[in-house]
Write an enzyme that holds these catalytic residues in place. Structure first.
Site, PDB file in Angstrom:
ATOM      1  CE1 TYR A  79      -4.117   1.630  -0.055  1.00 38.94           C
ATOM      2  CE2 TYR A  79      -3.360   2.872   1.856  1.00 38.94           C
ATOM      3  CZ  TYR A  79      -4.271   2.682   0.836  1.00 38.94           C
ATOM      4  OH  TYR A  79      -5.334   3.542   0.706  1.00 38.94           O
ATOM      5  CG  ASN A 152     -15.985   0.966   1.559  1.00 41.59           C
ATOM      6  OD1 ASN A 152     -14.920   1.049   0.961  1.00 41.59           O
ATOM      7  ND2 ASN A 152     -16.345  -0.109   2.215  1.00 41.59           N
ATOM      8  CG  ASN A 178     -19.020  -6.467  -7.250  1.00 39.66           C
ATOM      9  OD1 ASN A 178     -18.420  -5.870  -8.145  1.00 39.66           O
ATOM     10  ND2 ASN A 178     -18.545  -7.571  -6.697  1.00 39.66           N
ATOM     11  N   GLY A 180     -17.593  -2.135  -1.965  1.00 39.61           N
ATOM     12  CA  GLY A 180     -18.189  -1.281  -0.942  1.00 39.61           C
ATOM     13  C   GLY A 180     -18.414   0.130  -1.435  1.00 39.61           C
ATOM     14  NE  ARG A 201     -13.717  -9.283 -11.073  1.00 42.39           N
ATOM     15  CZ  ARG A 201     -12.891  -9.916 -10.240  1.00 42.39           C
ATOM     16  NH1 ARG A 201     -11.790 -10.474 -10.703  1.00 42.39           N
ATOM     17  NH2 ARG A 201     -13.177 -10.010  -8.958  1.00 42.39           N
ATOM     18  CE1 TYR A 270     -13.143   2.979  -5.468  1.00 43.26           C
ATOM     19  CE2 TYR A 270     -13.717   3.964  -7.567  1.00 43.26           C
ATOM     20  CZ  TYR A 270     -13.945   3.025  -6.590  1.00 43.26           C
ATOM     21  OH  TYR A 270     -14.968   2.122  -6.738  1.00 43.26           O
ATOM     22  N   GLY A 271      -8.660   3.275  -7.435  1.00 49.38           N
ATOM     23  CA  GLY A 271      -8.122   1.955  -7.148  1.00 49.38           C
ATOM     24  C   GLY A 271      -7.601   1.324  -8.415  1.00 49.38           C
ATOM     25  CG  MET A 273      -9.835  -3.705  -7.441  1.00 47.43           C
ATOM     26  SD  MET A 273     -11.635  -3.902  -7.497  1.00 47.43           S
ATOM     27  CE  MET A 273     -11.786  -5.672  -7.688  1.00 47.43           C
ATOM     28  CD1 TRP A 310      -6.132   6.923  -0.647  1.00 46.19           C
ATOM     29  CD2 TRP A 310      -4.298   8.162  -0.398  1.00 46.19           C
ATOM     30  NE1 TRP A 310      -5.359   6.312   0.310  1.00 46.19           N
ATOM     31  CE2 TRP A 310      -4.226   7.058   0.485  1.00 46.19           C
ATOM     32  CE3 TRP A 310      -3.250   9.091  -0.423  1.00 46.19           C
ATOM     33  CZ2 TRP A 310      -3.145   6.861   1.337  1.00 46.19           C
ATOM     34  CZ3 TRP A 310      -2.178   8.883   0.428  1.00 46.19           C
ATOM     35  CH2 TRP A 310      -2.119   7.785   1.284  1.00 46.19           C
TER      36      TRP A 310
END
Length: 374
Positions: A79, A152, A178, A180, A201, A270-271, A273, A310
């Site tokens: 992180y 979240n 899907n 948070g 997905r 913001y991410g 994955m 962030w």
């Protein structure tokens, strides 16, 4: 607030020993990791020392704390910000005030609070924190809602509010719908009259997931594969093209979402994955053009805006702006009271079952957030 957080982190470095809290009682326990690695392997349930109560400190009994993707990344050591080791895991949660220092005026025993600073270690039964890193929570806010509120829901609220001036009837497109944050986006947007196009997905239980997101208020739920199909035109017959895209995945998912943005639209990342870069798509062929637009020319002719967000940085930037923080929290509390914002789909787990909770939170296509009951 940053200095206070540093002070708490220094306290968190104390090696686990039999606790002696600010008031006589059972020892504190928490999930501690002394090295980075695979969370189920490196996290251990330990007795923890509770710091002495200072004049401006608050002794908190933690009630519940979720396992978020960022928590997993912290333990893995990947992180953006990492606490000194050894450290207690967890970045958000709700607790009940047990005792306050003599200079604390805004909180009293029995109040509920959430933590507003990262890396304070919320996976513990009790702890002592500076008053300034705590936000009060009304007693009528359900525990699971409060436990998942500071990251979240706040992330969803800020992204919908800060990047485009959205009005009722406008639309937003998001991937990881899907998650948070995604579930909070759906509900907050619905309460504001904003339509949502939600990308997920493909999976075995897709119809069940679609049903759940529609029940939250989703207008459209589609798979990543559908983003590339001509049927997308049917969505835009009754829903305007989005001015805002929210990206938590990266890679092809992001590229395909960008194709559907209005000119001058904004995508907020913001991410990541997929652990793949964000790529601006080539433009559509135009009449007389010799080929597709280059990524640079897509920027020129579509004037797309790519931004990052962030929540931790927003809190740092607004550490002295109590009005902005209060107005955001009050708006979220009102949505919860009105039944328009609920906790994400979650599974409460007793603290002693933490290993199973960590393993479940890391499974692909996880549909329920693991919440540790402390």
């Amino acid at each position: 607030m940053q200095r206070a957080a540093a002070r708490v982190l220094r306290g968190a470095r104390t090696l686990p020993v039999r606790a002696r809290s600010a008031e006589t009682g059972p020892p504190a326990r928490g999930l501690l990791f002394e090295r980075h690695g695979d969370p189920p392997a490196v996290v251990q349930l330990k007795d923890l020392e509770v710091a002495e109560l200072g004049d401006s400190d608050v002794h908190v009994k933690m009630l519940a704390s979720p396992i978020n993707p960022a928590d997993i990344n912290v333990i893995q050591g990947t992180y953006a910000t990492l606490p000194p080791l050894p450290a207690v895991g967890g970045n958000e949660g709700v607790g009940e005030v047990l005792e306050v220092g003599r200079r604390v005026t805004a909180l009293k025993p029995g109040d509920r609070v959430i933590l507003a600073v990262n890396n304070l270690g919320t996976w513990r039964t009790q702890g002592v924190f500076p008053e300034e890193v705590l936000l009060p929570v009304p007693s009528d806010v359900p525990v699971l809602c409060a436990a998942t509120l500071s990251i979240n829901a706040c992330t969803a609220f800020r992204m919908l509010a800060d990047f485009e001036r959205l009005a009722p009837g406008d639309s937003v497109i998001q991937n990881a719908a899907n998650s948070g944050v995604g579930q909070a986006v759906i509900q907050i947007a619905k309460a504001s009259g904003i339509k949502t196009i939600n990308v997920v997905r493909d999976r075995a239980d897709l119809p069940k997931l679609v049903e759940r997101l529609v029940a939250l208020g989703a207008d459209h739920v589609i798979t990543e594969e559908m983003l590339r199909k001509p049927e997308m035109k049917d969505i835009f017959k009754n829903t305007p093209k989005p001015r805002l895209a929210l990206n938590c995945v990266g890679g092809k998912s992001t590229t395909e979402m960008l194709r559907h943005l209005q000119p001058k639209g904004t995508m907020v990342t913001y991410g990541g994955m997929a652990k793949q870069p964000v790529m601006v798509p080539v433009g559509r062929r135009s009449h007389g053009a010799r080929g597709s637009l280059s990524p640079q020319r897509a920027f020129i002719f579509q004037d797309l805006r790519l931004r990052g967000f962030w929540m931790s940085q927003w809190r740092k930037d607004h550490a002295q702006d109590r009005d902005s923080v209060s107005s955001m929290m009050d708006a979220l509390f009102q949505l919860i009271r009105g039944g328009r914002l609920s906790a994400p789909a979650c599974t409460p787990v007793p603290l002693q079952d933490y290993r199973a909770a960590l393993e479940n939170s890391m499974k692909p296509f996880a549909s329920s957030k693991q919440i540790l009951l402390l």
